[in-house]
Design an enzyme around this catalytic site. Structure first.
Site, short mmCIF file in Angstrom:
data_model
loop_
_atom_site.label_atom_id
_atom_site.label_comp_id
_atom_site.label_asym_id
_atom_site.label_seq_id
_atom_site.Cartn_x
_atom_site.Cartn_y
_atom_site.Cartn_z
N GLU A 191 0.82 -1.21 0.00
CA GLU A 191 0.00 0.00 0.00
C GLU A 191 0.86 1.27 0.00
OE1 GLU A 191 -3.62 2.23 2.44
OE2 GLU A 191 -2.61 0.52 3.34
N LYS A 214 -2.79 -2.07 -2.81
CA LYS A 214 -3.83 -1.17 -2.31
C LYS A 214 -3.40 0.25 -2.64
CE LYS A 214 -6.69 0.07 1.66
NZ LYS A 214 -7.18 -0.31 3.01
#
Length: 294
Positions: A175, A212
């Site tokens: 992420e 993500k």
């Protein structure tokens, strides 16, 4: 790696619920839920209150594997129980794949980014996560400015830790968040995509990751990443956007699914009746699901 859970994450329609607020973000999450800081006096009481909030969400009849394919947990939640079952086992009984947040927060800003703080006890946490039935992990960095050196450092660190996670038998959610207020957001995202692509191309055929990412300014920017053979799924963070705005942007990105936190829970309140709470959660779940399968 659990093959059934892998197939759910790879192929099933739905989204991932992010229930992983920790440390510094927990007081804010509780405040949004209607629990003020004067209602607890130490970390233990605070985390017990947030576990009650998460338990209420997870046990809601609206929180099922029909539309929610995964849930990201904080370590405290993973190690706690819901109705005499560890949280991960409770989720799996609902058909929801459990993940664990592993990072310890962000370092100071350098070159326009915040790397992750060191994680000296990561091996221990990964073993514990495997024992608790987690499928994967999640770790967040923060990109605030267009700085190629900084962006590359974020991606390099994420993938270096990712290899450690893969070795432990888990699937990492990588992420590198792009701050939605960044002045050069679109330019950052274009370079970030290239940097991630280079690292993905280094993975072996038996090494898988998830990504993500902040919903991109340019629709379908991440289509090549979504289609990469070593990527299980690309999911989107809401990044501070409202539920409606996040959903509208998500619909423009085919194959990208939600992994929302605040956008999922923003209208929930501790003082709602169970009926009101469940209906409010259902409306959020339904809207995010529809945006994720569009």
């Amino acid at each position: 790696m659990n093959q059934e859970q892998f197939d759910i994450m790879k192929n099933k329609g739905g989204f991932i619920a992010a229930l992983d607020q920790s440390g510094g973000s927990t007081p804010r999450a509780l405040e949004l839920y209607g629990v003020n800081e004067d209602e607890y006096s130490n970390d233990e009481e605070m985390f017990n209150l947030v576990h009650e909030m998460r338990t209420r969400i997870i046990t809601s009849p609206s929180f099922t594997g029909d539309k929610i394919i995964g849930a990201i947990l904080f370590e405290h939640t993973m190690n706690n129980k819901i109705e005499d079952k560890y949280t991960g086992d409770y989720l799996k009984d609902k058909g929801i794949v459990p993940f664990i947040k592993i990072d310890k927060g962000l370092a100071d800003i350098k070159n326009g980014v915040q790397l992750m703080k060191p994680m000296p006890e990561l091996d221990t946490l990964l073993k514990q996560s495997v024992d608790k039935g987690m499928f994967g992990t999640k770790m967040r960095s923060n990109i605030m400015e267009y700085n190629e050196e900084g962006i590359d450092a974020v991606v390099k660190q994420q993938f270096e830790v990712g290899y450690q996670i893969i070795e432990a038998g888990l699937v990492p959610i990588i992420e590198p968040e792009v701050n939605i207020a960044a002045e050069d957001k679109e330019k950052i995202e274009s370079y970030l995509k290239q940097s991630i692509q280079k690292e993905l191309d280094k993975l072996n055929e038996d090494q898988f990751v998830m990504l993500k990412l902040t919903i991109p300014t340019e629709p379908d920017l991440y289509k090549e990443l979504i289609d990469h053979p070593q990527v299980v799924r690309v999911v989107a963070l809401s990044g501070g956007y409202s539920t409606d705005d996040a959903n509208d942007m998500l619909k423009l990105n085919h194959g990208l699914i939600a992994s929302f936190s605040r956008a999922l829970t923003q209208n929930l309140n501790v003082n709602q009746s169970d009926e009101e709470f469940d209906q409010t959660l259902k409306e959020a779940v339904d809207s995010i699901y529809e945006a994720s399968i569009s």
